[in-house]
Design a protein around this motif. Structure first.
Motif, PDB file in Angstrom:
ATOM      1  N   LEU A  77      20.377 -52.129  38.303  1.00 52.32           N
ATOM      2  CA  LEU A  77      21.356 -52.641  39.450  1.00 52.32           C
ATOM      3  C   LEU A  77      21.990 -51.282  40.079  1.00 52.32           C
ATOM      4  O   LEU A  77      22.388 -51.182  41.237  1.00 52.32           O
ATOM      5  CB  LEU A  77      22.146 -53.593  38.830  1.00 52.32           C
ATOM      6  CG  LEU A  77      23.275 -54.180  39.659  1.00 52.32           C
ATOM      7  CD1 LEU A  77      22.563 -54.865  40.706  1.00 52.32           C
ATOM      8  CD2 LEU A  77      24.157 -54.799  38.965  1.00 52.32           C
ATOM      9  N   ILE A  78      22.594 -50.356  39.036  1.00 54.28           N
ATOM     10  CA  ILE A  78      23.149 -49.099  39.427  1.00 54.28           C
ATOM     11  C   ILE A  78      22.323 -48.272  40.640  1.00 54.28           C
ATOM     12  O   ILE A  78      22.485 -47.982  41.479  1.00 54.28           O
ATOM     13  CB  ILE A  78      23.675 -48.177  38.306  1.00 54.28           C
ATOM     14  CG1 ILE A  78      24.559 -49.100  37.436  1.00 54.28           C
ATOM     15  CG2 ILE A  78      23.975 -46.935  38.708  1.00 54.28           C
ATOM     16  CD1 ILE A  78      24.983 -48.539  36.164  1.00 54.28           C
ATOM     17  N   ALA A  79      20.932 -48.086  39.864  1.00 55.73           N
ATOM     18  CA  ALA A  79      19.991 -47.389  40.698  1.00 55.73           C
ATOM     19  C   ALA A  79      19.827 -47.916  42.314  1.00 55.73           C
ATOM     20  O   ALA A  79      19.654 -47.486  43.124  1.00 55.73           O
ATOM     21  CB  ALA A  79      18.733 -47.109  40.058  1.00 55.73           C
ATOM     22  N   LEU A 100      15.444 -42.468  53.672  1.00 54.57           N
ATOM     23  CA  LEU A 100      14.472 -43.243  52.501  1.00 54.57           C
ATOM     24  C   LEU A 100      14.327 -42.074  51.624  1.00 54.57           C
ATOM     25  O   LEU A 100      14.370 -42.084  50.162  1.00 54.57           O
ATOM     26  CB  LEU A 100      13.291 -43.593  52.912  1.00 54.57           C
ATOM     27  CG  LEU A 100      13.445 -44.950  53.827  1.00 54.57           C
ATOM     28  CD1 LEU A 100      11.936 -45.579  54.168  1.00 54.57           C
ATOM     29  CD2 LEU A 100      14.024 -46.177  53.124  1.00 54.57           C
ATOM     30  N   VAL A 101      14.209 -40.711  51.984  1.00 56.29           N
ATOM     31  CA  VAL A 101      14.117 -39.569  51.231  1.00 56.29           C
ATOM     32  C   VAL A 101      15.202 -39.215  50.207  1.00 56.29           C
ATOM     33  O   VAL A 101      15.193 -39.125  48.886  1.00 56.29           O
ATOM     34  CB  VAL A 101      13.460 -38.446  51.800  1.00 56.29           C
ATOM     35  CG1 VAL A 101      13.425 -37.244  50.904  1.00 56.29           C
ATOM     36  CG2 VAL A 101      12.011 -38.686  52.599  1.00 56.29           C
ATOM     37  N   CYS A 102      16.404 -39.489  51.161  1.00 53.12           N
ATOM     38  CA  CYS A 102      17.533 -39.217  50.150  1.00 53.12           C
ATOM     39  C   CYS A 102      17.917 -40.246  49.339  1.00 53.12           C
ATOM     40  O   CYS A 102      18.702 -39.887  48.242  1.00 53.12           O
ATOM     41  CB  CYS A 102      18.690 -38.995  51.269  1.00 53.12           C
ATOM     42  SG  CYS A 102      18.560 -37.584  52.348  1.00 53.12           S
ATOM     43  N   ALA A 103      17.672 -41.322  49.716  1.00 54.13           N
ATOM     44  CA  ALA A 103      17.969 -42.484  48.759  1.00 54.13           C
ATOM     45  C   ALA A 103      17.578 -42.369  47.256  1.00 54.13           C
ATOM     46  O   ALA A 103      18.034 -42.430  46.330  1.00 54.13           O
ATOM     47  CB  ALA A 103      17.318 -43.796  49.155  1.00 54.13           C
ATOM     48  N   GLY A 104      15.993 -41.922  46.875  1.00 55.68           N
ATOM     49  CA  GLY A 104      15.562 -41.637  45.623  1.00 55.68           C
ATOM     50  C   GLY A 104      16.523 -40.575  44.895  1.00 55.68           C
ATOM     51  O   GLY A 104      16.765 -40.962  43.817  1.00 55.68           O
ATOM     52  N   PRO A 105      16.540 -39.404  45.353  1.00 57.39           N
ATOM     53  CA  PRO A 105      17.272 -38.352  44.364  1.00 57.39           C
ATOM     54  C   PRO A 105      18.649 -38.803  44.053  1.00 57.39           C
ATOM     55  O   PRO A 105      19.105 -38.620  42.873  1.00 57.39           O
ATOM     56  CB  PRO A 105      16.943 -37.226  45.103  1.00 57.39           C
ATOM     57  CG  PRO A 105      15.826 -37.386  46.175  1.00 57.39           C
ATOM     58  CD  PRO A 105      15.902 -38.798  46.547  1.00 57.39           C
ATOM     59  N   LEU A 106      19.380 -39.589  45.042  1.00 62.67           N
ATOM     60  CA  LEU A 106      20.719 -39.739  44.731  1.00 62.67           C
ATOM     61  C   LEU A 106      20.869 -40.932  43.750  1.00 62.67           C
ATOM     62  O   LEU A 106      21.866 -40.896  42.857  1.00 62.67           O
ATOM     63  CB  LEU A 106      21.455 -40.036  46.258  1.00 62.67           C
ATOM     64  CG  LEU A 106      22.937 -40.138  45.829  1.00 62.67           C
ATOM     65  CD1 LEU A 106      23.510 -38.955  45.328  1.00 62.67           C
ATOM     66  CD2 LEU A 106      23.508 -40.791  47.259  1.00 62.67           C
ATOM     67  N   SER A 107      20.008 -41.979  44.038  1.00 64.50           N
ATOM     68  CA  SER A 107      20.096 -43.106  42.926  1.00 64.50           C
ATOM     69  C   SER A 107      19.504 -42.528  41.549  1.00 64.50           C
ATOM     70  O   SER A 107      20.268 -43.127  40.532  1.00 64.50           O
ATOM     71  CB  SER A 107      18.965 -44.183  43.574  1.00 64.50           C
ATOM     72  OG  SER A 107      17.827 -43.614  43.395  1.00 64.50           O
ATOM     73  N   ILE A 108      18.573 -41.661  41.428  1.00 66.62           N
ATOM     74  CA  ILE A 108      18.370 -41.248  40.126  1.00 66.62           C
ATOM     75  C   ILE A 108      19.332 -40.281  39.530  1.00 66.62           C
ATOM     76  O   ILE A 108      19.869 -40.542  38.388  1.00 66.62           O
ATOM     77  CB  ILE A 108      17.024 -40.078  40.334  1.00 66.62           C
ATOM     78  CG1 ILE A 108      15.831 -41.037  40.688  1.00 66.62           C
ATOM     79  CG2 ILE A 108      16.765 -39.363  38.827  1.00 66.62           C
ATOM     80  CD1 ILE A 108      14.540 -40.304  40.912  1.00 66.62           C
ATOM     81  N   LEU A 110      22.852 -40.686  39.869  1.00 61.13           N
ATOM     82  CA  LEU A 110      24.024 -41.842  39.727  1.00 61.13           C
ATOM     83  C   LEU A 110      23.356 -42.350  38.674  1.00 61.13           C
ATOM     84  O   LEU A 110      24.306 -42.586  37.837  1.00 61.13           O
ATOM     85  CB  LEU A 110      24.081 -42.540  41.025  1.00 61.13           C
ATOM     86  CG  LEU A 110      24.995 -41.959  42.109  1.00 61.13           C
ATOM     87  CD1 LEU A 110      24.982 -43.080  43.232  1.00 61.13           C
ATOM     88  CD2 LEU A 110      26.118 -41.447  41.704  1.00 61.13           C
ATOM     89  N   THR A 111      22.223 -42.861  38.368  1.00 58.14           N
ATOM     90  CA  THR A 111      21.566 -43.460  37.533  1.00 58.14           C
ATOM     91  C   THR A 111      21.992 -42.636  36.053  1.00 58.14           C
ATOM     92  O   THR A 111      22.117 -43.039  34.991  1.00 58.14           O
ATOM     93  CB  THR A 111      20.250 -43.959  37.330  1.00 58.14           C
ATOM     94  OG1 THR A 111      20.041 -44.850  38.490  1.00 58.14           O
ATOM     95  CG2 THR A 111      19.644 -44.762  36.391  1.00 58.14           C
TER      96      THR A 111
END
Length: 312
Positions: A77-79, A100-108, A110-111
């Motif tokens: 859920l956090i990711a 979309l490219v930025c969403a992956g690294p930042l979610s990782i 923050l997780t």
């Protein structure tokens, strides 16, 4: 013949601006829904690897323990939330593919931060109960109560929490069949937990206990009593160190908050210029660097103000 107007009504212009964000959010949701099970499994494995105190020296499979400070569903859920927010805001000032490219690294990232925070809270909760409980254990051993009986009594008295769960593991795994043959002894179970607990202080105590558990009652009582006295002295040293280092933490918070307030003021008063400066791909990189620089004093203050003392 009437011509079709190509002028956008100002009241509905926001609908056009929000389309890229909506498409980016929809793409993230579709990907996460399709890969939900794989993502949950990967997050659980990531947390288990990080939770192990000594991953290079894992015990027999029958003595493995999987601690989860945060449920994999909560991590997912956090990711997901971080990916959605990143994609939505980035798509307002950049192409969808870049969002979309930025969403992956930042979610990782923050997780990973959430995993670190969960581990820190888990260790803090365990160590708050550790010293006092070790003292009660030493008193029971000196009174002639056996190792397993004393441990059973302590577990029944402990409140629900990390220490209760880990010492419940010590009780439940004694006598289980091992994959290498034979049954697990108390010494093997204690040594197995020492390699898997997330608390270095607890691991140090368990290493001492693993050596003493097979010795006579009086020797075991003396060793647990010595560990209790050392834990008390360690707590005093750590409290003194934290008091001395508190100025570093407060200075980092003051400098970091001052920079953040100034940045927010500039964004509020010069939003058009900030949007023009950071809307390009290079501008997004610069914005990330600036945001990191603003947060570094606070992060550095907290990291430098930590004090670890496991010398006992």
């Amino acid at each position: 013949m009437n011509k079709i107007s190509t002028v956008t009504n100002p009241e509905s212009a926001w609908l056009i601006a929000i389309v890229p964000s909506a498409l980016a959010v929809a793409a993230v949701l579709i990907v996460v829904l399709l890969l939900r099970e794989q993502c949950t499994l990967w997050l659980a494995q990531l947390q288990h690897r990080h939770a192990t105190n000594n991953p290079a020296n894992l015990p027999d499979p029958a003595l493995l323990r999987r601690a989860e400070p945060l449920a994999p569903q909560h991590l997912l859920l956090i990711a997901l939330v971080s990916a959605l927010l990143t994609a939505a805001f980035t798509a307002l000032i950049a192409p969808i593919w870049l969002a979309l490219v930025c969403a992956g690294p930042l979610s990782i990232a923050l997780t990973w931060v959430a995993i670190l925070v969960g581990r820190h809270r888990y260790v803090d909760a365990l160590e708050r109960e550790l010293t006092e409980t070790v003292g009660r254990w030493g008193a029971l051993l000196r009174a002639g109560v056996g190792f397993r009986t004393a441990l059973d009594r302590l577990v029944s008295e402990l409140p629900a929490g990390p220490l209760h769960d880990e010492w419940e593991f010590l009780l439940s795994r004694q006598g289980v069949p091992l994959s290498s043959g034979g049954i697990a002894t108390a010494q093997q179970v204690v040594a197995a937990l020492a390699t898997q607990t997330m608390s270095h202080r607890h691991a140090t105590f368990l290493d001492h206990l693993a050596v003493a558990v097979g010795q006579p009652q009086d020797v075991l009582a003396q060793r647990v009593g010595a560990a209790y006295a050392a834990l008390q002295a360690s707590n005093r040293r750590r409290e003194e160190a934290l008091t001395e280092l508190s100025q570093i933490r407060y200075s980092g918070m003051a400098v970091g908050l001052a920079g953040i307030v100034m940045a927010l003021y500039l964004l509020w008063t010069q939003w058009e210029r900030a949007l023009a400066a950071y809307s390009s791909p290079l501008g997004l990189v610069i914005a990330t660097i600036v945001a990191g620089a603003l947060g570094l004093p606070m992060i550095g203050g907290f990291l430098l103000a930590r004090a670890e003392d496991i010398d006992y």
